[in-house]
Write an enzyme that holds these catalytic residues in place. Structure first.
Site, PDB file in Angstrom:
ATOM      1  CG  HIS A  57      -1.900  -1.133   1.223  1.00  0.00           C
ATOM      2  ND1 HIS A  57      -3.094  -1.079   0.545  1.00  0.00           N
ATOM      3  CD2 HIS A  57      -1.840  -2.368   1.780  1.00  0.00           C
ATOM      4  CE1 HIS A  57      -3.738  -2.233   0.700  1.00  0.00           C
ATOM      5  NE2 HIS A  57      -3.000  -3.028   1.441  1.00  0.00           N
ATOM      6  CG  LEU A  58       3.336   2.199  -3.010  1.00  0.00           C
ATOM      7  CD1 LEU A  58       3.833   2.410  -4.446  1.00  0.00           C
ATOM      8  CD2 LEU A  58       4.524   2.200  -2.045  1.00  0.00           C
ATOM      9  CG  ASP A 149      -5.788  -5.835  -0.031  1.00  0.00           C
ATOM     10  OD1 ASP A 149      -6.056  -6.905   0.530  1.00  0.00           O
ATOM     11  OD2 ASP A 149      -5.097  -4.945   0.497  1.00  0.00           O
ATOM     12  CG  HIS A 229      -4.017 -10.690   3.308  1.00  0.00           C
ATOM     13  ND1 HIS A 229      -5.274 -11.208   3.209  1.00  0.00           N
ATOM     14  CD2 HIS A 229      -4.116  -9.383   2.928  1.00  0.00           C
ATOM     15  CE1 HIS A 229      -6.102 -10.257   2.797  1.00  0.00           C
ATOM     16  NE2 HIS A 229      -5.418  -9.147   2.616  1.00  0.00           N
ATOM     17  CG  ASN A 275      -8.991  -7.253   7.822  1.00  0.00           C
ATOM     18  OD1 ASN A 275      -9.220  -8.375   8.265  1.00  0.00           O
ATOM     19  ND2 ASN A 275      -9.783  -6.661   6.956  1.00  0.00           N
ATOM     20  CG  ASP A 302      -1.597  -6.314   3.763  1.00  0.00           C
ATOM     21  OD1 ASP A 302      -1.829  -5.255   3.147  1.00  0.00           O
ATOM     22  OD2 ASP A 302      -2.441  -6.885   4.478  1.00  0.00           O
TER      23      ASP A 302
END
Lengths: 435, 320
Positions: A57-58, A149, A229, A275, A302
């Protein structure tokens, strides 16, 4: 572009040798004498193909207070990555060609790693209708991985259609497996710890039920499925069954699910809120064994940075997620290599070769051999260091291993022939990224 | 003991000490002048993020009778409703010099976070957090049980006593605190609840469980010394925890018929507020077996004991 000679590195943990890099390519693997190239002393270091993260996640566009493409890719380089797949849950959501191209261009502009945008499966991640997957695939970003996601593609018809549709451009749907009704208000793994702490449970069955449905769907329509994940022992059993049946499914596990358990939630410290949630020791053991035997194909971080205030609060209102780019390889060494479950050769497979293959990143995850693009990571497996989020390149301070003594350190990262990290510090980004 | 966050933090000796001190406090409350000078000059903040008039006034009465200064800080009409974080509220209370913060919060673990996040120096007393714990309720329940069931109460535990806790255990902080504390004090606990309202993962809890209230009332788990009824929220039926309020009442409510089958002397308890007609009928709530009003009175004495032991121990620079 310059030329470099890596002296005395052990490719994939094998015998020490030299690696010559010229103009972005590996041109020689073997003893190199007097080449005039800049020498990188790699005595005792393991050389791996540059790591490829399928799940990062950027945060840009939209949450630049949490992370930007620039800070996130600097963190990636520090962690030994040469490619990251930027997740679609930005604001605006990466559900159009315009947004994925923007993220892709930012990645090229900064030049720390190859940024591969992930496209949303459904418009706005709302789970109601398909986003223009073809337009994203055909865009300059060349999207091949599609994921909502953060949200599960819950509607079984929509999931079936997405799985079918992406076959036209060799795409893959990466599912966030979470049955939404079974996890309403869920705060942590449902089990003995949640019962004691009075926190609403996130039952393992909510993950397993969706994985079971999706592998059956993928088998029925003959599509490729990737499961994000994976966190439970039951999920591992279902994946093992599906692979045994010849269903084209791949799966990832995060570093934190390889190392940490729900016992940490007893502190009520939201740094452990994530999560899917941290599970039990038996689940950790199951996902480790699955990664070792190939049931789980890859490690993906993640990486989920959050601003300080999103974690500096009570558990119930805190955001879910943990950083991971700069600690992933050390955690994999501790959980998998130092325990004898994986060799370095297999680490390269799980963290570079396979994720590049799943994401269809043709230039990465390649052998360390003459003629190949020079994406390399040098690791000192004997190093020990303390994780201090304040000194990390990510803007996120939410590392679940803060204060922990980490096993092994990334000494250098070479991206397309350029050392982005050297001597364990950021060196130089690529000024001109090859297409 | 620096904070009171969970009954699991209490050893048997500490729990008995609190009950014994509560006994002394209760004795002082029979005097004409009820106020003691013990906590003069100390500040106790009641930080209530949930409406709970009965718990707040019980703590307020306890602190005032020990001569502490009391500040009531409730979510309504304060900056909390404008979205101030727990951290900023804690920093504010620290700046104001709170010696103890009594906190009621809808989020499980919020008092634990206040005690350990480094935002505030004072003593934290958990006055109920989410579906986690409500330790002073369990202490006042134990106090009530001991007072009614044990002839020489001072210094005594509850060994050999058997208590059924009936109702929505899943969402009950009272049940969690009671299971632990009653076990610490040597009592046996039977949880009686519809299967939907029993948490997953309680195999190791120190109690037995049953889905059949009639069986437990009839002595199926041994003779009962008390039945503790938990409040059940009607809204739970919308989440399919039970089909209807009537069915819940029929299967898990305490009515005269069930009450009359209890052994002689067995107590009927309820932490309040009651849903008369749902988990308990008027005949049961108002019967001579009922300790419901006593529980309220005992709450003040127990909370006086808790505040006294936490704050006076601190003043002398030693663990209470």
């Amino acid at each position: 572009m310059g030329s470099y000679v890596i002296k005395g590195a052990r490719p994939l943990g094998g015998p020490a040798t030299d690696i010559l890099i010229e103009d972005g390519l590996v041109t020689q693997v073997g003893p190199v004498t007097a080449s005039g190239a800049q020498v990188i002393d790699a005595d005792g270091l393991i050389a791996l193909p540059g790591l490829v993260d399928l799940h990062t996640h950027l945060r840009e566009p939209g949450r630049e207070d949490a992370e930007t493409v620039e800070t996130g890719t600097r963190a990636a380089a520090m962690g030994g990555w040469t490619a990251v797949h930027a997740m679609a849950n930005t604001d605006p959501v990466a559900d159009t060609a315009g947004v994925v191209e923007q993220v892709w261009r930012l990645g090229r502009e900064y030049g720390w790693v190859d940024v591969r945008p992930v496209g949303a499966v459904t418009v706005g991640l709302a789970g109601e209708r398909l986003a223009e997957l073809g337009a994203m695939a055909d865009s300059a970003a060349g999207v091949r991985v599609f994921s909502d996601d953060g949200h599960c593609v819950w509607d079984p018809v929509l999931m079936r259609r997405a799985l079918e549709y992406v076959k036209a451009f060799d795409g893959v749907v990466a599912q966030h497996a979470q049955e939404p009704r079974l996890t309403e208000g869920a705060q942590m793994h449902e089990g003995s710890v949640s019962a004691e702490l009075g926190l609403t449970g996130w039952p393992a069955v909510a993950e397993e039920a969706i994985i079971a449905r999706d592998v059956l769907l993928a088998g029925h329509v003959g599509s490729r499925l990737h499961v994000c994940h994976v966190s439970t022992a039951g999920s591992v059993e279902i994946l093992r069954w599906a692979k045994g049946r010849g269903i084209d499914v791949t799966a990832e596990v995060t570093p934190h699910h390889l190392l940490l358990t729900d016992e940490l939630v007893r502190s009520y410290d939201p740094v452990f809120k994530v999560n899917p949630p941290l599970r039990t020791a038996a689940d950790v053991q199951a996902v480790r064994e699955a990664l070792a035997d190939g049931t789980i194909d890859i490690v993906a971080t993640d990486h989920a940075p959050h601003p300080v205030e999103a974690k500096d609060c009570e558990w119930g209102v805190a955001s879910m997620g943990m950083t991971g780019l700069e600690t992933a390889l050390s955690i994999v060494q501790e959980a998998m290599v130092d325990t004898g479950l994986l060799t370095w050769d297999q680490v390269a497979d799980r963290m570079s070769v396979k994720p590049a293959r799943i994401g269809r990143v043709a230039s990465q995850g390649r052998p360390i051999a003459a003629g190949e693009p020079a994406h390399l990571t040098l690791v000192d497996p004997t190093a020990r260091w303390e994780c201090d989020p304040a000194t990390q390149a990510t803007m996120g301070r939410n590392s679940p291993v803060r204060g922990r003594t980490m096993h092994g350190r990334v000494v250098a990262t070479i991206y397309a022939g350029r050392p982005t990290v050297l001597d364990g510090v950021l060196n130089e980004a690529l000024s001109e990224v090859p297409l | 003991m620096r904070h009171l966050l969970s009954t699991a933090d209490l050893s048997q000796a500490e729990a008995i000490q609190i009950l014994d001190v509560a006994d002394q406090m209760a004795a002082t409350q029979k005097r004409e002048i009820k106020k003691l000078p013990t906590l003069r000059g100390r500040t106790v903040v009641n930080l209530f993020y949930e409406d709970s008039t009965r718990t707040r006034i019980s703590f307020e009465a306890a602190a005032k009778r020990l001569s502490a200064d009391v500040i009531n800080f409730s979510a309504k009409g304060s900056s909390v409703s404008k979205g101030e974080s727990l951290k900023d509220t804690a920093l504010t209370l620290k700046a104001m010099g709170a010696d103890a913060v009594v906190v009621r919060h809808s989020v499980s673990g919020a008092p634990h976070r206040l005690a350990h996040a480094g935002w505030i120096d004072g003593t934290i007393v958990n006055a109920g957090d989410g579906t986690h714990e409500h330790p002073t309720q369990a202490l006042l329940d134990a106090y009530t049980l001991r007072q009614r069931l044990v002839p020489d109460a001072i210094g005594a535990d509850l060994k050999g006593k058997r208590v059924a806790i009936v109702g929505d255990v899943l969402h009950s902080r009272v049940a969690r605190s009671n299971v632990t504390l009653l076990n610490t004090l040597g009592a046996e606990v039977v949880l009686v609840t519809p299967p939907t309202l029993l948490p997953v993962g309680i195999d190791h809890w120190p109690c037995t469980t049953s889905y059949d209230l009639d069986d437990v009332v009839n002595g199926g788990h041994g003779d009962l010394d008390a039945v503790m009824m938990l409040r059940v929220q009607r809204e739970r039926m919308h989440d399919a925890f039970f089909p209807s309020a009537r069915e819940y009442s029929r299967r898990y409510g305490l009515d005269a018929r069930r009450m009359n089958r209890l052994p002689e002397g067995a107590l009927v308890m309820h932490p309040g507020p009651m849903n008369r007609g749902l988990e308990i009928t008027a005949e049961a709530a108002d019967s001579p077996r009922s300790t419901i009003v006593e529980q309220v009175a005992n709450g003040v004495a127990v909370r006086m004991a808790v505040l006294y032991l936490l704050l006076s121990g601190q003043a002398e620079g030693k663990d209470a």
